[in-house]
Design a protein around this motif. Structure first.
Motif, PDB file in Angstrom:
ATOM      1  N   THR A 156       0.832  -1.199   0.000  1.00  0.00           N
ATOM      2  CA  THR A 156       0.000   0.000   0.000  1.00  0.00           C
ATOM      3  C   THR A 156       0.867   1.249   0.000  1.00  0.00           C
ATOM      4  O   THR A 156       1.851   1.332   0.723  1.00  0.00           O
ATOM      5  CB  THR A 156      -0.926   0.024   1.229  1.00  0.00           C
ATOM      6  OG1 THR A 156      -1.673  -1.179   1.279  1.00  0.00           O
ATOM      7  CG2 THR A 156      -1.886   1.204   1.158  1.00  0.00           C
ATOM      8  N   ILE A 157       0.471   2.198  -0.848  1.00  0.00           N
ATOM      9  CA  ILE A 157       1.101   3.521  -0.910  1.00  0.00           C
ATOM     10  C   ILE A 157       0.062   4.558  -0.506  1.00  0.00           C
ATOM     11  O   ILE A 157      -1.114   4.442  -0.838  1.00  0.00           O
ATOM     12  CB  ILE A 157       1.594   3.811  -2.346  1.00  0.00           C
ATOM     13  CG1 ILE A 157       2.700   2.838  -2.745  1.00  0.00           C
ATOM     14  CG2 ILE A 157       2.088   5.249  -2.489  1.00  0.00           C
ATOM     15  CD1 ILE A 157       3.971   2.981  -1.970  1.00  0.00           C
ATOM     16  N   GLY A 158       0.489   5.605   0.203  1.00  0.00           N
ATOM     17  CA  GLY A 158      -0.402   6.696   0.554  1.00  0.00           C
ATOM     18  C   GLY A 158      -0.254   7.858  -0.410  1.00  0.00           C
ATOM     19  O   GLY A 158       0.872   8.247  -0.753  1.00  0.00           O
ATOM     20  N   LEU A 159      -1.372   8.411  -0.879  1.00  0.00           N
ATOM     21  CA  LEU A 159      -1.381   9.616  -1.711  1.00  0.00           C
ATOM     22  C   LEU A 159      -2.069  10.716  -0.915  1.00  0.00           C
ATOM     23  O   LEU A 159      -3.248  10.596  -0.565  1.00  0.00           O
ATOM     24  CB  LEU A 159      -2.131   9.370  -3.022  1.00  0.00           C
ATOM     25  CG  LEU A 159      -1.483   8.416  -4.023  1.00  0.00           C
ATOM     26  CD1 LEU A 159      -2.399   8.193  -5.214  1.00  0.00           C
ATOM     27  CD2 LEU A 159      -0.142   8.953  -4.489  1.00  0.00           C
ATOM     28  N   LEU A 160      -1.342  11.770  -0.629  1.00  0.00           N
ATOM     29  CA  LEU A 160      -1.850  12.864   0.193  1.00  0.00           C
ATOM     30  C   LEU A 160      -1.958  14.118  -0.659  1.00  0.00           C
ATOM     31  O   LEU A 160      -0.973  14.573  -1.242  1.00  0.00           O
ATOM     32  CB  LEU A 160      -0.898  13.110   1.366  1.00  0.00           C
ATOM     33  CG  LEU A 160      -1.249  14.233   2.333  1.00  0.00           C
ATOM     34  CD1 LEU A 160      -2.566  13.935   3.052  1.00  0.00           C
ATOM     35  CD2 LEU A 160      -0.123  14.417   3.342  1.00  0.00           C
ATOM     36  N   THR A 161      -3.152  14.699  -0.746  1.00  0.00           N
ATOM     37  CA  THR A 161      -3.355  15.903  -1.540  1.00  0.00           C
ATOM     38  C   THR A 161      -4.075  16.966  -0.727  1.00  0.00           C
ATOM     39  O   THR A 161      -4.663  16.677   0.316  1.00  0.00           O
ATOM     40  CB  THR A 161      -4.169  15.584  -2.810  1.00  0.00           C
ATOM     41  OG1 THR A 161      -4.301  16.773  -3.592  1.00  0.00           O
ATOM     42  CG2 THR A 161      -5.553  15.064  -2.470  1.00  0.00           C
ATOM     43  N   SER A 162      -4.014  18.199  -1.218  1.00  0.00           N
ATOM     44  CA  SER A 162      -4.765  19.301  -0.613  1.00  0.00           C
ATOM     45  C   SER A 162      -5.664  19.979  -1.629  1.00  0.00           C
ATOM     46  O   SER A 162      -6.255  21.015  -1.350  1.00  0.00           O
ATOM     47  CB  SER A 162      -3.807  20.344  -0.010  1.00  0.00           C
ATOM     48  OG  SER A 162      -3.162  19.829   1.127  1.00  0.00           O
ATOM     49  N   ASP A 163      -5.761  19.402  -2.813  1.00  0.00           N
ATOM     50  CA  ASP A 163      -6.536  19.998  -3.907  1.00  0.00           C
ATOM     51  C   ASP A 163      -7.929  19.386  -3.941  1.00  0.00           C
ATOM     52  O   ASP A 163      -8.192  18.442  -4.674  1.00  0.00           O
ATOM     53  CB  ASP A 163      -5.808  19.756  -5.231  1.00  0.00           C
ATOM     54  CG  ASP A 163      -6.533  20.369  -6.425  1.00  0.00           C
ATOM     55  OD1 ASP A 163      -7.450  21.182  -6.209  1.00  0.00           O
ATOM     56  OD2 ASP A 163      -6.183  20.031  -7.564  1.00  0.00           O
ATOM     57  N   SER A 164      -8.830  19.926  -3.129  1.00  0.00           N
ATOM     58  CA  SER A 164     -10.165  19.341  -3.040  1.00  0.00           C
ATOM     59  C   SER A 164     -10.918  19.459  -4.360  1.00  0.00           C
ATOM     60  O   SER A 164     -11.793  18.648  -4.662  1.00  0.00           O
ATOM     61  CB  SER A 164     -10.970  20.005  -1.912  1.00  0.00           C
ATOM     62  OG  SER A 164     -11.041  21.407  -2.100  1.00  0.00           O
ATOM     63  N   ALA A 200      -6.380  16.574   2.375  1.00  0.00           N
ATOM     64  CA  ALA A 200      -6.261  17.465   3.534  1.00  0.00           C
ATOM     65  C   ALA A 200      -6.971  18.793   3.335  1.00  0.00           C
ATOM     66  O   ALA A 200      -7.107  19.571   4.279  1.00  0.00           O
ATOM     67  CB  ALA A 200      -4.793  17.718   3.850  1.00  0.00           C
ATOM     68  N   ARG A 201      -7.426  19.077   2.115  1.00  0.00           N
ATOM     69  CA  ARG A 201      -8.197  20.286   1.801  1.00  0.00           C
ATOM     70  C   ARG A 201      -7.482  21.572   2.211  1.00  0.00           C
ATOM     71  O   ARG A 201      -8.104  22.553   2.608  1.00  0.00           O
ATOM     72  CB  ARG A 201      -9.569  20.227   2.475  1.00  0.00           C
ATOM     73  CG  ARG A 201     -10.368  18.994   2.107  1.00  0.00           C
ATOM     74  CD  ARG A 201     -11.672  18.918   2.852  1.00  0.00           C
ATOM     75  NE  ARG A 201     -12.279  17.598   2.719  1.00  0.00           N
ATOM     76  CZ  ARG A 201     -13.371  17.196   3.365  1.00  0.00           C
ATOM     77  NH1 ARG A 201     -13.981  18.024   4.195  1.00  0.00           N
ATOM     78  NH2 ARG A 201     -13.835  15.985   3.198  1.00  0.00           N
ATOM     79  N   GLY A 202      -6.159  21.556   2.110  1.00  0.00           N
ATOM     80  CA  GLY A 202      -5.396  22.767   2.409  1.00  0.00           C
ATOM     81  C   GLY A 202      -5.243  23.084   3.875  1.00  0.00           C
ATOM     82  O   GLY A 202      -4.757  24.160   4.230  1.00  0.00           O
ATOM     83  N   ASP A 203      -5.622  22.174   4.757  1.00  0.00           N
ATOM     84  CA  ASP A 203      -5.584  22.393   6.201  1.00  0.00           C
ATOM     85  C   ASP A 203      -4.381  21.662   6.791  1.00  0.00           C
ATOM     86  O   ASP A 203      -4.288  20.436   6.699  1.00  0.00           O
ATOM     87  CB  ASP A 203      -6.889  21.883   6.828  1.00  0.00           C
ATOM     88  CG  ASP A 203      -6.982  22.195   8.309  1.00  0.00           C
ATOM     89  OD1 ASP A 203      -6.102  21.756   9.064  1.00  0.00           O
ATOM     90  OD2 ASP A 203      -7.950  22.871   8.710  1.00  0.00           O
TER      91      ASP A 203
END
Length: 338
Positions: free
Chosen positions: A68-76, A104-107
């Protein structure tokens, strides 16, 4: 990638010697059924020659114990992150690796929470995707798995970040206009505090200097990433410089607004003024009349390359710095270059 400073042979070294991709080399070394016997033999021979010893985490990742790889974004909104994520997921999926996505929605607080959550799920690595290509804070060196940044520049130079070559993309657009005989080129773009805006203007200025041309329209027009700004800025350009014969726009959305003003004033595109956008955002680039010639940032490819480097980092080949990947020009009717 080059070997690590210690001289320890890496998975990429084995793959290169065997004449296969790192993913195929990994499968061969871990006994996966989809590798042909002859290919497996070449990989095993290369590994023996190099005295290669697989990294434990990489071995468990490919064998299926940690997959498993995690993809973390803030670009809702997903305008730029979705193509990057698709490219990364496709590349990882080719290696039978599953993906956990967190927005993360920029938070910043939410982002830290999601990093902890993904690590609790025992992800083998993280890809951090930006909501823009601006610099963003590193998630830190204490994260116990490899991290790669895609469409975002980490503030830590020891991190590995992948960005589109906005400067080169701008030059490609301008070379296209120049090849069509356009010499009075204006530029309408977005906010001056965006990295992409600055890099595209830098490319513009370098091209104009090399070509011995002056910028048309008196000045670069900075504003919003919106059609409304494109409409207003086009009025300014036409009023200040009636001899403009081309407009290079910093985004397709801005270019779509420019076409509205040009049409309202009876200016023919591309006969009177050639137009080039940026992003290849198809709801604008293909639906504008005429369809827009534009610069595509190849975001799916960027995501795929980021995931490949993450896979290499899991195998012990950690790289650092900023990598700029080429853009490509998509020629449609608005420039008259077909």
């Amino acid at each position: 990638m080059a070997r690590r400073g210690s001289g320890t042979p890496t998975l990429t070294d084995v793959a290169a010697l065997a004449g296969v991709s790192p993913a195929t080399a990994s499968k061969a070394l871990n006994g996966r059924d989809e590798v042909a016997p002859a290919t497996r033999a070449k990989v095993l021979e290369a590994a023996e020659k190099l005295a290669f010893r697989p990294n434990a985490l990489a071995r468990s990742l490919v064998s299926g114990n940690t997959s498993t790889i995690g993809l973390l974004t803030s670009d809702s909104g997903g305008r730029f992150s979705i193509p990057v994520l698709l490219g990364a997921e496709n590349a990882l999926g080719d290696n039978q690796i599953s993906v956990l996505l967190a927005d993360a929605r920029g938070d910043a607080i939410r982002e830290r929470h999601y990093v902890r959550t993904l690590l609790a799920q025992q992800v083998a690595g993280l890809i951090v995707v930006g909501e823009s290509s601006n610099r963003r804070p590193s998630i830190g060196r204490d994260v116990p798995v490899p991290v790669v940044y895609a469409y975002a520049e980490s503030t830590d130079p020891q991190d590995l970040s992948f960005l589109p070559d906005d400067r080169g993309g701008a030059k490609t657009a301008l070379e296209h206009l120049y090849s069509l005989g356009r010499r009075r080129i204006a530029h309408i773009t977005g906010p001056v505090d965006y990295r992409a805006t600055v890099e595209r203007v830098n490319g513009l200025n370098e091209f104009l200097d090399d070509a011995g041309l002056a910028l048309a329209g008196r000045q670069v027009r900075y504003g919003e990433w919106s059609q409304r700004w494109g409409r207003h800025a086009a009025e300014f350009v036409l009023n200040d410089d009636p001899d403009v014969d081309a407009i290079f726009c910093g985004s397709d959305q801005v270019a779509a607004g420019v076409t509205e003003t040009l049409a309202a004033r009876g200016v023919r595109v591309p006969d009177d003024i050639a137009l080039v956008g940026f992003d290849n955002w198809e709801i604008f680039s293909t639906e504008t009349s005429p369809p827009l010639t534009t610069v595509d940032m190849n975001l799916q490819r960027l995501g795929a390359i980021a995931s490949q480097h993450l896979f290499a980092a899991i195998g012990g080949e950690q790289a650092t710095g900023i990598r700029h990947l080429p853009c490509r020009l998509v020629i449609r009717d608005s420039s008259g270059g077909r």
